[in-house]
Structures are given as C-alpha cells and as structure tokens.
Write a protein that holds these residues in place. Structure first.
Motif, PDB file in Angstrom:
ATOM      1  N   LEU A 179      33.447  87.975 105.948  1.00  0.00           N
ATOM      2  CA  LEU A 179      32.372  87.049 106.297  1.00  0.00           C
ATOM      3  C   LEU A 179      30.978  87.661 106.188  1.00  0.00           C
ATOM      4  O   LEU A 179      29.986  86.987 106.480  1.00  0.00           O
ATOM      5  N   TYR A 231      27.625  86.965 108.322  1.00  0.00           N
ATOM      6  CA  TYR A 231      27.838  85.878 109.293  1.00  0.00           C
ATOM      7  C   TYR A 231      28.639  86.334 110.510  1.00  0.00           C
ATOM      8  O   TYR A 231      28.790  85.576 111.466  1.00  0.00           O
ATOM      9  N   GLN A 232      29.163  87.553 110.491  1.00  0.00           N
ATOM     10  CA  GLN A 232      30.057  87.987 111.551  1.00  0.00           C
ATOM     11  C   GLN A 232      29.372  87.995 112.922  1.00  0.00           C
ATOM     12  O   GLN A 232      29.965  87.591 113.926  1.00  0.00           O
ATOM     13  N   GLN A 239      26.864  86.115 113.932  1.00  0.00           N
ATOM     14  CA  GLN A 239      26.696  84.729 114.391  1.00  0.00           C
ATOM     15  C   GLN A 239      27.999  84.187 114.970  1.00  0.00           C
ATOM     16  O   GLN A 239      28.010  83.514 116.005  1.00  0.00           O
ATOM     17  N   ILE A 240      29.099  84.479 114.281  1.00  0.00           N
ATOM     18  CA  ILE A 240      30.398  83.985 114.727  1.00  0.00           C
ATOM     19  C   ILE A 240      30.754  84.573 116.081  1.00  0.00           C
ATOM     20  O   ILE A 240      31.262  83.867 116.974  1.00  0.00           O
ATOM     21  N   THR A 269      30.311  77.466 112.020  1.00  0.00           N
ATOM     22  CA  THR A 269      29.178  78.388 111.967  1.00  0.00           C
ATOM     23  C   THR A 269      28.635  78.497 110.552  1.00  0.00           C
ATOM     24  O   THR A 269      27.417  78.449 110.324  1.00  0.00           O
ATOM     25  N   LEU A 270      29.533  78.619 109.583  1.00  0.00           N
ATOM     26  CA  LEU A 270      29.066  78.716 108.206  1.00  0.00           C
ATOM     27  C   LEU A 270      28.521  77.389 107.703  1.00  0.00           C
ATOM     28  O   LEU A 270      27.552  77.358 106.924  1.00  0.00           O
ATOM     29  N   ALA A 329      25.113  77.024 108.767  1.00  0.00           N
ATOM     30  CA  ALA A 329      24.239  77.938 108.026  1.00  0.00           C
ATOM     31  C   ALA A 329      24.071  77.522 106.567  1.00  0.00           C
ATOM     32  O   ALA A 329      23.468  78.261 105.778  1.00  0.00           O
ATOM     33  N   ARG A 356      26.692  76.676 104.428  1.00  0.00           N
ATOM     34  CA  ARG A 356      27.922  76.794 103.629  1.00  0.00           C
ATOM     35  C   ARG A 356      28.890  75.699 104.083  1.00  0.00           C
ATOM     36  O   ARG A 356      29.870  75.955 104.782  1.00  0.00           O
ATOM     37  N   LEU A 404      32.386  78.105 101.513  1.00  0.00           N
ATOM     38  CA  LEU A 404      33.292  78.936 102.300  1.00  0.00           C
ATOM     39  C   LEU A 404      34.675  78.703 101.724  1.00  0.00           C
ATOM     40  O   LEU A 404      35.117  77.555 101.620  1.00  0.00           O
ATOM     41  N   PRO A 450      32.084  84.126 101.234  1.00  0.00           N
ATOM     42  CA  PRO A 450      32.899  84.276 102.447  1.00  0.00           C
ATOM     43  C   PRO A 450      34.287  83.691 102.245  1.00  0.00           C
ATOM     44  O   PRO A 450      34.444  82.647 101.604  1.00  0.00           O
TER      45      PRO A 450
END
Length: 565
Positions: free
Chosen positions: A9, A12-13, A15-16, A256-257, A260, A262, A314, A341
């Motif tokens: 990821l 983005y990790q 954020q997750i 989350t993606l 953002a 995605r 994604l 991702p």
C-alpha cells in the motif's frame, strides 16, 4: 482455515493505520453486530432491517433439511436441468456457485436466465427438456418485471408441452414473506416456496435461500460452504482489533484509498475465484454508488501492463500465487512493483468462497461508513425502471416505442450522439474525446449474451482503456441495471456510457398472465423499452451518454469499432 490477506500500500499505510484506530475508538464493528443503525445514518429505515446477513451462516443451518428434501425429490423423479429466473441479487450468487463448483454427478445442470433479449429467452427454451426441468423463480421483492415475464413465458411453454396439471410441479419460488411471488406460488400451486429472511437485502443474500437453494441443486455441500462462512463470521465479529478483523481491515483499505482518489477497485483472481467478481461487482456498486459518491468495481477488465493505468486504481488479487511469469499473480505483482496498491487474499480451494463472500459483505458495510453513505439502500435504481414503464405504457397506447431520431447513420450503424457528426464512427470518436482523467467508460450491451460477443466487447474494453487511460466496465442489459445501474446514476458523474443495441431477428411474446394466451408485449419491446428508459434516466442525471444501434451483425460491427479505436 481463513485465507490470509496482506497488501502493498506504499504511502497509504499510515492513513490506514489512523482509520483503523478511529474504527476501534468508535466501536464501529461492535455496533454493526449489535444492529446499531447509527453506524450509517440517523434513521433506522433500510439499515436496521438489512442486517440479517450477519446471522446467515448460522441461521441457514436450520433450513438445510428442507432444501435437501427438495433436491432429493427432484433427483428421484428424474429432473436433470434447472433454470433460475431472476435478476441481480437473486441470480449472481447462483451463477458464481455454478461456475466455481460445476455440477456434481447426478445433480441438476443449472442455467441462469437474466436477459430479456428475445434471443436469450428463445435459446434457453430451445435447450430444455421440459419434462425434466425445474424452474426457480427468484425475487426478493416478489414483483421484478423481468422475473415475472420469464415465469409467464415458461409456465405457458410447459403447459403446452406437459399439460396444465403437470406444470406447477416444475416451479419453485424463492422470495420474501407476503410478496407478490408468494401469492403467485400459492395461486398456481408451485412445488415449493422458500421464504427468506426479509431483513436481508438482495445483494447481501448469497448465503441465504437465494444462493443456497440453487447451490444445493448442483450438488454443493452446503454444510461445508457454511462452515467456511461461519469461521469467517467469527473472525469478523466485533471483538479484537479492527486490523485483525479480515472484513473490517479490507473495508478500511478500500474506503481509505477511495477517499484518497483511488476509487476504481479493480478485481483480479485466479480462475477458481474469478467468477466471484460479478457478485462483488454488484455488492460494491449498489452499496457505495450514491449521494454523489462511488467506488467503481472494475470486474473482468483484461489485465494490462503498468503503463495502461492511471493513479485512480486499487487492485485486489484472490488466489494462490504462482511461479509462472505469465500468471495472474505475476502480472498483478508487476503492477504493485510499478507503484499500484494491491491487496492479496490467499484463497486456495473453492469451498472457501462462502467465507470470502462474508468477508466482502463486512468490508463493504464498513467501507460505507467510512465514505459516508448507507450501504444498504439503492435510491437511484428506480429511475431507469420508471422510465422503462413509461416507454411500455406509450407502446401499449400507440403501438410504438418513443424512439428518438438518430444523429447520423451509415455502414449498418445508427448513432444517437450528443452532437452532430459526418458518420457514426466520427460521432464515437468525438464522444470518446469527452473522457477526462479519473473517468470510466461503461459498455452497456443490450445485446444477446454470447461467448463471441463477450470476447469482442472485452477486446473493445482493452483498447478503450489503453487509448483513454481510464477504467472500463461492461455489462449486458438489463442485467447490469440490477448490478451497476445504481452507481451509474448515483455517483459523482464521472462515467461515459456507450449504449449498444441491435435489431431482433426473432421475438417472443410475454403472456399477460400465466396460463393465458393473451400477450400485449414481447421481449423485444421490453428490452428496447429498458434501453430507452435507462438512456433517459442517465440523461436526466446529466450523464454523458451515446447510443449505437447495430443492424449489420453484432460481432462483426463490434470488431470493426474495436479496430477503429
């Protein structure tokens, strides 16, 4: 054993991790299992009464004897075929089970009819041995127009072949209590009626009667299927850290993606699990595509090289990784190495599909919370249906559908385009120039489903993706109206819709009533009305739409269009 999941990821990790912490602090998973509708909205309607699927893996065990009794009775009487008459949530899980498990020795060959194209209906009828065929009439609402049209057609067909006395024993119903289909089944004396938990929405019904009765008819071991689902349900229950919850973790990654940018969730899988994509497609599209938001499920798009994709994807991969350099696993790993991702789910054997379905239902419910929508309603589905009913009414009053005038015609094509052009091909090129970064294009094929047509449409998809750099979808109409149709009208308006229609060399009457010869409508008129209605609903929602009508051979014309991209 629950298949392990991991992900690449990149940035983005963090954020997750933050979203998982928030999910824990707000007790989102626990509240979902407690039936707390405020997880998704202030009012309980279409939330509190849509969470019955959480209990399906355990509750359905009490119904296995009843299902088994039906299966054994039809097998002992020599039935060899079953046809499921249904749309969307009623048809997609049975289709997945049929494609994943095949048909066990001595069980019924299952086919799915979810197209109102007259050629599809006639081909289904011509491939049957009426005396050995069981029809499963399946609709949650009990009033789906396509399903009832199929029922009336095949009821009359069997009455002609077998006589009215024997016909009812060839029909079973799956529906909600007190629905119109329950009344119909009682009126006509169906062989059996399975009443589903009304607190389960159609797209969440795979592990209820809607999915399990057809699965049993092809010889799927329902206990084993539910074992996997029960194990996943326990792992997804409201205990422990959300990051250790298979469904919640997947939902957090997806949402989350998507938040953002995605928001094109691209589904890939090994052959054993690839069929599940059409079911996931409906689950995601109808659950998340509304209120100006949407996660687009990209199902069945041919895999490309890293340069084929933008930064709005994604990817998910389901299956057991292979060492082959040309395997699906290797190809998606190349995408991950290029910065895309990727979520990996290590499912290995077909009976894990019950658990995987449960994982995805939890994931989509959690994702709905995180993108700020109710994942259990479908506020825009009715718009195309209402327009189609209006078209049918005009036909019944005047004898003609309200067909618009084409923008330009030539070479066996008629284009209904947003602006004038010298030829249909030029109109198409002009339409495609409207694509922007982050858009997607949807091929709406109101055509007879066939392997050849599907292959040609897939080639067209790949060429469009590579030329425009955007995600692609493809679906046969009116099937996709019960799958991705909600998202088309309810998302942020970043879709281009290329509607494909064709002449009907053959047609079939739809009886006004089962058992009566009177018919005021045909399947050809119905699917044309549905195409016209969908086009108008998209225009009303300010979507970018173009229609191409083919009169010179579908596959030949599609191939010519693809080569011109």
């Amino acid at each position: 054993m629950i298949p392990a999941a991991d992900a690449s990821l990149g940035g983005y990790q963090d954020q997750i991790a933050g979203v998982l912490e928030k999910l824990r602090d707000e007790r989102v998973v626990e509240r979902m299992w407690e039936g707390d509708h405020t997880v998704w909205g202030p009012e309980p309607e279409e939330i509190a009464d849509r969470l019955g699927w959480l209990e399906s893996p355990s509750v359905m065990r009490d119904h296995l004897d009843e299902i088994s009794a039906l299966v054994e009775s039809v097998r002992s009487e020599g039935y060899t075929q079953a046809v499921l008459l249904g749309m969307g949530g009623s048809s997609l899980a049975p289709e997945v089970f049929r494609r994943v498990f095949g048909v066990a020795d001595g069980y019924l060959e299952l086919s799915i009819l979810d197209s109102t194209d007259p050629e599809a209906v006639l081909e289904c009828a011509e491939g049957l041995d009426p005396g050995r065929t069981l029809f499963i009439v399946s609709t949650k609402s009990g009033g789906t127009v396509e399903t009832f049209s199929f029922f009336k057609y095949f009821y009359n067909l069997l009455s002609e072949k077998l006589g009215e006395d024997r016909t009812p024993e060839h029909f079973v119903a799956i529906t909600d209590p007190d629905s119109g289909l329950q009344d119909t089944a009682e009126k006509y004396g169906f062989r059996a009626t399975f009443l589903n938990d009304p607190n389960i929405g159609g797209r969440y019904s795979a592990l209820s009667h809607f999915g399990l009765v057809p699965a049993a008819l092809i010889g799927v071991d329902l206990s084993r299927l539910l074992d996997g689902a029960s194990e996943m349900a326990r792992a997804c229950a409201g205990e422990g850290e959300p990051g250790e919850n298979p469904g919640a973790w997947l939902g957090v990654v997806i949402a989350t993606l998507a938040n953002a940018g995605r928001d094109k969730l691209t589904l890939t899988a090994e052959p054993d699990f690839e069929p599940m994509g059409v079911w996931i497609e409906q689950l995601i599209a109808e659950s998340t595509g509304k209120d100006g938001k949407g996660i687009l499920p990209v199902e069945g798009e041919p895999l490309g090289e890293p340069g084929s994709y933008g930064n709005d994807r994604l990817f998910t991969y389901t299956g057991e990784e292979s060492s082959s350099s040309d395997s699906v696993a290797a190809r998606v790993e190349r995408l991950a190495q290029a910065g895309q991702p990727l979520v990996r789910i290590g499912a290995r054997e077909p009976y894990q599909i019950g658990g995987e379905m449960f994982r995805w239902m939890v994931a989509v419910a959690v994702a709905g919370r995180l993108i700020g929508i109710n994942p259990f309603d479908q506020p825009n589905v009715e718009s195309a249906k209402a327009q189609a009913r209006k078209m049918v009414s005009e036909y019944q009053e005047s004898g003609e559908l309200p067909e618009p005038e084409p923008t330009v015609e030539g070479s066996g094509l008629a284009a209904y385009a947003p602006e004038s052009a010298a030829s249909p091909e030029e109109a198409l090129q002009s339409f495609l120039e409207r694509a922007r970064s982050g858009d997607y294009i949807m091929l709406q094929a109101y055509l007879p489903p066939s392997e050849g047509t599907t292959d040609t449409l897939q080639d067209l998809r790949a060429r469009l993706r590579d030329r425009l750099g955007i995600a692609t979808n493809m679906g046969y109409g009116p099937r996709f109206l019960h799958s991705t149709g909600q998202l088309h009208k309810g998302d942020g308006g970043n879709g281009l819709f290329l509607q494909l229609t064709a002449d009907h060399p053959r047609d079939a009457d739809i009886p006004d009533e089962a058992g009566s010869p009177e018919a005021s409508l045909t399947f050809g008129v119905l699917i044309e009305a549905q195409a016209l209605g969908d086009r108008q609903a998209l225009l009303d929602a300010n979507r970018r739409v173009m229609r191409l009508h083919m009169s010179d051979g579908v596959e030949k014309t599609l191939d010519r269009l693809a080569r011109g991209i």
